[in-house]
Motif scaffolding. Structure first.
Motif, mmCIF file in Angstrom:
data_model
loop_
_atom_site.group_PDB
_atom_site.id
_atom_site.type_symbol
_atom_site.label_atom_id
_atom_site.label_comp_id
_atom_site.label_asym_id
_atom_site.label_seq_id
_atom_site.Cartn_x
_atom_site.Cartn_y
_atom_site.Cartn_z
ATOM 1 N N LYS A 186 1.012 -1.242 -0.029
ATOM 2 C CA LYS A 186 -0.062 -0.068 0.032
ATOM 3 C C LYS A 186 1.018 1.320 -0.057
ATOM 4 O O LYS A 186 0.536 2.395 -0.775
ATOM 5 C CB LYS A 186 -0.879 -0.021 1.061
ATOM 6 C CG LYS A 186 -1.983 1.154 1.262
ATOM 7 C CD LYS A 186 -2.720 1.405 2.482
ATOM 8 C CE LYS A 186 -3.574 -0.198 2.814
ATOM 9 N NZ LYS A 186 -4.404 -0.123 3.915
ATOM 10 N N ARG A 187 1.927 1.193 0.714
ATOM 11 C CA ARG A 187 3.067 2.368 0.824
ATOM 12 C C ARG A 187 3.392 2.634 -0.498
ATOM 13 O O ARG A 187 3.583 3.671 -1.009
ATOM 14 C CB ARG A 187 3.758 2.126 1.863
ATOM 15 C CG ARG A 187 4.898 3.196 2.047
ATOM 16 C CD ARG A 187 5.857 2.958 3.263
ATOM 17 N NE ARG A 187 6.763 4.244 3.370
ATOM 18 C CZ ARG A 187 7.806 4.077 4.077
ATOM 19 N NH1 ARG A 187 7.975 3.151 4.933
ATOM 20 N NH2 ARG A 187 8.726 5.054 4.363
ATOM 21 N N VAL A 215 1.310 4.375 -2.875
ATOM 22 C CA VAL A 215 0.915 5.736 -2.513
ATOM 23 C C VAL A 215 2.139 6.619 -3.212
ATOM 24 O O VAL A 215 2.029 7.751 -3.540
ATOM 25 C CB VAL A 215 0.816 6.146 -0.892
ATOM 26 C CG1 VAL A 215 0.706 7.428 -0.698
ATOM 27 C CG2 VAL A 215 -0.458 5.433 -0.590
ATOM 28 N N ALA A 230 -6.430 3.188 -2.990
ATOM 29 C CA ALA A 230 -5.405 2.965 -2.333
ATOM 30 C C ALA A 230 -5.482 2.750 -0.708
ATOM 31 O O ALA A 230 -4.732 1.727 -0.251
ATOM 32 C CB ALA A 230 -4.276 4.196 -2.393
ATOM 33 N N ASP A 231 -6.701 3.161 -0.417
ATOM 34 C CA ASP A 231 -6.913 3.051 1.105
ATOM 35 C C ASP A 231 -8.429 2.619 1.494
ATOM 36 O O ASP A 231 -9.103 3.688 1.689
ATOM 37 C CB ASP A 231 -6.431 4.043 2.221
ATOM 38 C CG ASP A 231 -6.429 3.556 3.577
ATOM 39 O OD1 ASP A 231 -7.174 2.437 3.928
ATOM 40 O OD2 ASP A 231 -5.959 4.108 4.480
ATOM 41 N N PRO A 232 -8.969 1.563 1.132
ATOM 42 C CA PRO A 232 -10.467 1.415 1.262
ATOM 43 C C PRO A 232 -11.073 1.511 2.726
ATOM 44 O O PRO A 232 -12.170 1.483 3.163
ATOM 45 C CB PRO A 232 -10.794 -0.137 1.177
ATOM 46 C CG PRO A 232 -9.496 -0.885 1.054
ATOM 47 C CD PRO A 232 -8.175 0.559 0.753
ATOM 48 N N ASN A 233 -9.903 1.830 3.833
ATOM 49 C CA ASN A 233 -10.425 2.079 5.101
ATOM 50 C C ASN A 233 -10.876 3.432 5.387
ATOM 51 O O ASN A 233 -11.319 3.916 6.331
ATOM 52 C CB ASN A 233 -9.393 1.598 5.935
ATOM 53 C CG ASN A 233 -9.079 0.199 6.200
ATOM 54 O OD1 ASN A 233 -10.074 -0.438 6.086
ATOM 55 N ND2 ASN A 233 -7.926 -0.284 6.071
ATOM 56 N N VAL A 234 -10.533 4.277 4.214
ATOM 57 C CA VAL A 234 -10.727 5.656 4.407
ATOM 58 C C VAL A 234 -12.040 6.039 3.547
ATOM 59 O O VAL A 234 -13.008 7.036 3.941
ATOM 60 C CB VAL A 234 -9.774 6.609 3.995
ATOM 61 C CG1 VAL A 234 -9.994 8.074 3.996
ATOM 62 C CG2 VAL A 234 -8.526 6.315 4.834
ATOM 63 N N TRP A 235 -12.146 5.461 2.398
ATOM 64 C CA TRP A 235 -13.082 5.739 1.584
ATOM 65 C C TRP A 235 -13.891 4.645 0.949
ATOM 66 O O TRP A 235 -13.066 3.538 0.719
ATOM 67 C CB TRP A 235 -12.699 6.442 0.158
ATOM 68 C CG TRP A 235 -12.362 7.872 0.264
ATOM 69 C CD1 TRP A 235 -10.991 8.357 0.890
ATOM 70 C CD2 TRP A 235 -12.910 8.813 0.066
ATOM 71 N NE1 TRP A 235 -10.987 9.751 0.782
ATOM 72 C CE2 TRP A 235 -12.388 10.058 0.498
ATOM 73 C CE3 TRP A 235 -14.536 9.184 -0.443
ATOM 74 C CZ2 TRP A 235 -12.655 11.408 0.284
ATOM 75 C CZ3 TRP A 235 -14.818 10.304 -0.549
ATOM 76 C CH2 TRP A 235 -14.064 11.620 -0.387
ATOM 77 N N HIS A 236 -15.237 4.379 0.812
ATOM 78 C CA HIS A 236 -15.949 3.568 0.272
ATOM 79 C C HIS A 236 -16.267 3.837 -1.100
ATOM 80 O O HIS A 236 -17.012 4.913 -1.127
ATOM 81 C CB HIS A 236 -17.038 2.784 1.269
ATOM 82 C CG HIS A 236 -18.051 1.811 0.728
ATOM 83 N ND1 HIS A 236 -17.527 0.492 0.511
ATOM 84 C CD2 HIS A 236 -19.064 1.969 0.045
ATOM 85 C CE1 HIS A 236 -18.353 -0.103 -0.074
ATOM 86 N NE2 HIS A 236 -19.464 0.601 -0.519
ATOM 87 N N ALA A 257 -8.892 12.360 5.890
ATOM 88 C CA ALA A 257 -7.738 11.936 5.401
ATOM 89 C C ALA A 257 -7.422 12.880 4.318
ATOM 90 O O ALA A 257 -8.306 13.291 3.516
ATOM 91 C CB ALA A 257 -7.656 10.570 5.015
ATOM 92 N N VAL A 273 -6.135 10.515 -0.829
ATOM 93 C CA VAL A 273 -6.076 8.941 -0.933
ATOM 94 C C VAL A 273 -6.308 8.690 -2.697
ATOM 95 O O VAL A 273 -7.144 9.322 -3.058
ATOM 96 C CB VAL A 273 -7.360 8.386 -0.223
ATOM 97 C CG1 VAL A 273 -7.604 6.962 -0.702
ATOM 98 C CG2 VAL A 273 -6.889 8.772 1.284
#
Length: 230
Positions: free
Chosen positions: A2-3, A6, A67-73, A91, A94
């Protein structure tokens, strides 16, 4: 992993121009993004507030990568020409990529309550004239405005129009009439007051977005253009 994704996104963004939504003439909460190449499209919405993206006519979403499904759905509508983004917490930047059957899009998504955030983004292509936004079948032009329908077709009204003061909705006789809600810029819903007259459901005011719902099935009517007053 993931990093690494990004870092690649940040390096790519540094070499590209940024594109920000501009406000629509008919509603400041409707944003328009005009893209011509592979720009980074920067969007912002407040946590807990849905943001709807309408893609150019004829394009169908094939793949969405966050990149980060924990921040956006992200959820794609049934017709695959629109998607709903839901920020889950605050955040910055993303990365999200969307590939349609015609092109790819790169986004930088910020979840923040700062400023005035649109609830609807209309994507328009500058480099292909035929991709410029036009209402699809099911988008019904009326005296005052044009409305785009998406969601469960079974709930679609057969007609949606307004006269600049009131809205008028019709369903075929074989269709059950759903519950009707309005949705504001913060994503809050409220059941609308209306009445039947000669088979036409009339609302005494104008709404930019209506939600039609029966049980868990739902459809939407979104105002996409407003005719200028003469």
């Amino acid at each position: 992993m993931k990093r690494y994704a990004v870092i690649l996104f940040v390096l790519a963004a540094a070499a590209r121009a940024d594109v920000m939504p501009t406000s629509s003439n008919e509603d400041s909460r409707i944003g328009i993004v005009r893209v011509s190449r592979q720009e980074i499209i920067r969007l912002q919405s407040a946590p807990g507030t849905d943001l709807t993206l309408l893609f150019p006519r004829g394009e169908h979403i094939q793949q969405v990568t966050l990149a980060d499904p924990n921040v956006w759905h992200a959820s794609v509508t049934g017709e695959q020409d629109a998607m709903v983004l839901s920020p889950l917490r605050s955040a910055d930047a993303v990365a999200m990529t969307v590939r349609t059957d015609r092109r790819g899009y790169e986004f930088a998504l910020t979840a923040s309550a700062r400023g005035i955030n649109p609830y609807l983004i209309r994507m328009e292509s500058q480099d292909v004239a035929s991709n410029a936004f036009k209402p699809k079948p099911g988008s019904i032009p009326g005296v005052g405005g044009t409305y785009k329908l998406f969601g469960r077709r079974e709930l679609y009204p057969s007609s949606v129009h307004d006269d600049g003061h009131k809205m008028y909705l019709e369903w075929d006789a074989s269709q059950p009439i759903p519950a009707i809600f309005s949705r504001d810029a913060l994503g809050r819903e409220q059941m609308v007051d209306g009445y039947m007259r000669d088979g036409i459901f009339t609302l005494d005011r104008l709404y930019s977005e209506l939600v039609f719902r029966i049980d868990k099935a739902e459809a939407h009517a979104l105002l996409v253009t407003r005719k200028a007053k003469s």
